[in-house]
Design a protein around this motif. Structure first.
Motif, PDB file in Angstrom:
ATOM      1  N   PRO A 140     -21.808 -16.745  13.797  1.00  0.00           N
ATOM      2  CA  PRO A 140     -22.128 -18.052  14.411  1.00  0.00           C
ATOM      3  C   PRO A 140     -20.910 -18.760  14.984  1.00  0.00           C
ATOM      4  O   PRO A 140     -21.022 -19.464  15.993  1.00  0.00           O
ATOM      5  N   ILE A 141     -19.740 -18.575  14.363  1.00  0.00           N
ATOM      6  CA  ILE A 141     -18.524 -19.170  14.912  1.00  0.00           C
ATOM      7  C   ILE A 141     -18.209 -18.561  16.279  1.00  0.00           C
ATOM      8  O   ILE A 141     -17.867 -19.259  17.237  1.00  0.00           O
ATOM      9  N   LEU A 142     -18.323 -17.225  16.378  1.00  0.00           N
ATOM     10  CA  LEU A 142     -18.077 -16.547  17.650  1.00  0.00           C
ATOM     11  C   LEU A 142     -19.071 -17.004  18.714  1.00  0.00           C
ATOM     12  O   LEU A 142     -18.711 -17.176  19.879  1.00  0.00           O
ATOM     13  N   LEU A 143     -20.314 -17.202  18.308  1.00  0.00           N
ATOM     14  CA  LEU A 143     -21.342 -17.647  19.247  1.00  0.00           C
ATOM     15  C   LEU A 143     -21.020 -19.026  19.803  1.00  0.00           C
ATOM     16  O   LEU A 143     -21.038 -19.244  21.022  1.00  0.00           O
ATOM     17  N   LEU A 144     -20.702 -19.961  18.928  1.00  0.00           N
ATOM     18  CA  LEU A 144     -20.404 -21.323  19.372  1.00  0.00           C
ATOM     19  C   LEU A 144     -19.127 -21.357  20.211  1.00  0.00           C
ATOM     20  O   LEU A 144     -19.056 -22.076  21.221  1.00  0.00           O
ATOM     21  N   ALA A 145     -18.124 -20.586  19.807  1.00  0.00           N
ATOM     22  CA  ALA A 145     -16.856 -20.577  20.546  1.00  0.00           C
ATOM     23  C   ALA A 145     -17.046 -20.054  21.960  1.00  0.00           C
ATOM     24  O   ALA A 145     -16.481 -20.610  22.916  1.00  0.00           O
ATOM     25  N   GLN A 146     -17.850 -18.999  22.125  1.00  0.00           N
ATOM     26  CA  GLN A 146     -18.017 -18.443  23.466  1.00  0.00           C
ATOM     27  C   GLN A 146     -18.828 -19.361  24.367  1.00  0.00           C
ATOM     28  O   GLN A 146     -18.575 -19.446  25.571  1.00  0.00           O
ATOM     29  N   ILE A 147     -19.795 -20.071  23.798  1.00  0.00           N
ATOM     30  CA  ILE A 147     -20.557 -21.027  24.598  1.00  0.00           C
ATOM     31  C   ILE A 147     -19.636 -22.117  25.145  1.00  0.00           C
ATOM     32  O   ILE A 147     -19.768 -22.563  26.298  1.00  0.00           O
ATOM     33  N   LEU A 148     -18.673 -22.548  24.333  1.00  0.00           N
ATOM     34  CA  LEU A 148     -17.747 -23.595  24.751  1.00  0.00           C
ATOM     35  C   LEU A 148     -16.662 -23.084  25.698  1.00  0.00           C
ATOM     36  O   LEU A 148     -16.274 -23.782  26.644  1.00  0.00           O
ATOM     37  N   LEU A 149     -16.173 -21.848  25.470  1.00  0.00           N
ATOM     38  CA  LEU A 149     -14.996 -21.370  26.196  1.00  0.00           C
ATOM     39  C   LEU A 149     -15.315 -20.578  27.461  1.00  0.00           C
ATOM     40  O   LEU A 149     -14.470 -20.514  28.361  1.00  0.00           O
ATOM     41  N   LEU A 150     -16.497 -19.947  27.544  1.00  0.00           N
ATOM     42  CA  LEU A 150     -16.789 -19.120  28.712  1.00  0.00           C
ATOM     43  C   LEU A 150     -16.691 -19.908  30.027  1.00  0.00           C
ATOM     44  O   LEU A 150     -16.078 -19.415  30.983  1.00  0.00           O
ATOM     45  N   PRO A 151     -17.268 -21.112  30.134  1.00  0.00           N
ATOM     46  CA  PRO A 151     -17.122 -21.845  31.405  1.00  0.00           C
ATOM     47  C   PRO A 151     -15.658 -22.087  31.772  1.00  0.00           C
ATOM     48  O   PRO A 151     -15.291 -21.980  32.947  1.00  0.00           O
ATOM     49  N   PHE A 152     -14.825 -22.392  30.779  1.00  0.00           N
ATOM     50  CA  PHE A 152     -13.412 -22.634  31.054  1.00  0.00           C
ATOM     51  C   PHE A 152     -12.734 -21.372  31.590  1.00  0.00           C
ATOM     52  O   PHE A 152     -11.998 -21.417  32.589  1.00  0.00           O
ATOM     53  N   TYR A 153     -12.988 -20.215  30.945  1.00  0.00           N
ATOM     54  CA  TYR A 153     -12.349 -18.978  31.387  1.00  0.00           C
ATOM     55  C   TYR A 153     -12.845 -18.554  32.765  1.00  0.00           C
ATOM     56  O   TYR A 153     -12.054 -18.056  33.585  1.00  0.00           O
ATOM     57  N   LEU A 154     -14.131 -18.742  33.040  1.00  0.00           N
ATOM     58  CA  LEU A 154     -14.647 -18.397  34.370  1.00  0.00           C
ATOM     59  C   LEU A 154     -13.988 -19.269  35.435  1.00  0.00           C
ATOM     60  O   LEU A 154     -13.632 -18.786  36.511  1.00  0.00           O
ATOM     61  N   TRP A 155     -13.847 -20.544  35.149  1.00  0.00           N
ATOM     62  CA  TRP A 155     -13.182 -21.436  36.099  1.00  0.00           C
ATOM     63  C   TRP A 155     -11.720 -21.033  36.284  1.00  0.00           C
ATOM     64  O   TRP A 155     -11.184 -21.071  37.393  1.00  0.00           O
TER      65      TRP A 155
END
Length: 317
Positions: free
Chosen positions: A133-148
């Motif tokens: 669940p930590i990995l899930l929440l972290a990727q939801i938050l960080l993926l938009p930043f990394y894509l940008w």
């Protein structure tokens, strides 16, 4: 007596049969694929809901207690792997659209078959479950930043944010919220808990059905474009080869025991392709090669994970 673990033991066979059957039917009976394409959205939503119900969001507390392991997992998945992915795309992928596909799929750690392949590879399954669940929440938050951060400006200009947000809400946030409410209800209702236990049978067959539908509906597209995606396939193969060594080095530096180090290696090697696929499907036509990139990655990863279950227990001792 058969259990969900019995089904998970043979999941690789299920997935390979689903992929082979989907490709065959999609190539030789294209109208079937066109008919199945509409089913992808509800199938993906159902798959993610069932997967999230097995993610055990209440285990976040226990994950936070094991701070050293969690720090290694987060560092590998959200610091070292983005650096590796950025470097590999710079070296081998010239097309910014294909590079976006690589970023979209390789920057998010898996939350479903990561646990079952960890078990097959003699990793620390309780730690894997607690970290999910930590990995899930972290990727939801960080993926938009990394894509940008990683994608080029002219590619970002083609994004239709309303479509992307709609896909994210419908296929990811709503199933996640529904799973969370189901989990809360299960704490007070024996029937709901029993339902959650019964849903443990569903991830493998549902993922098999999703793979079949994806391959059937996109077989001509995948086969037609694969000749021009050699560099992307090379990146995926190199990724599969390199990340266990990166994970092992970081885990050993942190002093983790062998089973925990294997868990980090499996987390690094498994990516969340079926969570990001709805986002790719919502992209405009000009960016649709991203879908093919994600499908190819899931195929390369599946073959890589089969090898992982044999090699990682020998490599990490």
């Amino acid at each position: 007596m058969p259990t969900p673990l019995t089904l998970e033991k043979y999941q690789v066979v299920v997935y390979l049969v689903a992929v082979a059957a989907g490709l065959a039917i999609g190539l030789f009976a294209p109208p079937t694929g066109e008919w199945l394409e509409w089913s992808l959205w509800p199938l993906l939503a159902a798959l993610l809901y069932v997967t999230f119900t097995q993610t055990h969001l209440e285990s976040i507390g226990s994950a936070l207690v094991d701070r050293r392991f969690l720090l290694v997992m987060l560092t590998v998945n959200f610091v070292l792997i983005p650096i590796l992915v950025w470097g590999l795309t710079r070296l081998f992928v010239d097309d910014p659209i294909l590079a976006m596909g690589v970023f979209l799929v390789l920057l998010v750690p898996c939350t479903d078959w990561f646990v079952t392949f960890s078990q097959l590879g003699r990793a620390d399954v309780p730690r894997a479950i607690a970290a999910t669940p930590i990995l899930l929440l972290a990727q939801i938050l960080l993926l938009p930043f990394y894509l940008w951060l990683f994608t080029e400006g002219d590619i970002r200009a083609d994004w239709e944010l309303s479509s992307l947000l709609g896909a994210f809400v419908l296929i990811i946030l709503i199933p996640l919220a529904a799973a969370w409410l189901t989990d809360l209800s299960g704490r007070h209702s024996r029937k709901v808990r029993r339902g959650i236990e019964m849903m443990a049978w569903l991830p493998v067959p549902l993922l098999g059905i999703v793979l079949f539908a994806i391959m059937t509906s996109h077989a001509p597209q995948v086969v037609g474009q694969v000749a021009g995606l050699g560099a992307v396939v090379l990146v995926f193969v190199l990724y599969i080869i390199l990340v266990p060594w990166i994970a092992e080095a970081a885990s050993r530096l942190a002093g983790l025991p062998p089973e925990a180090r294997r868990t980090v290696a499996f987390s690094a090697g498994t990516r969340n392709s079926f969570m990001v696929l709805p986002i790719a499907l919502a992209l405009p036509t000009s960016l649709q090669p991203v879908v093919t990139v994600i499908i190819l990655q899931s195929l390369v990863e599946l073959l890589g994970l089969i090898a992982y279950t044999r090699l990682i227990p020998r490599m990490i001792r």
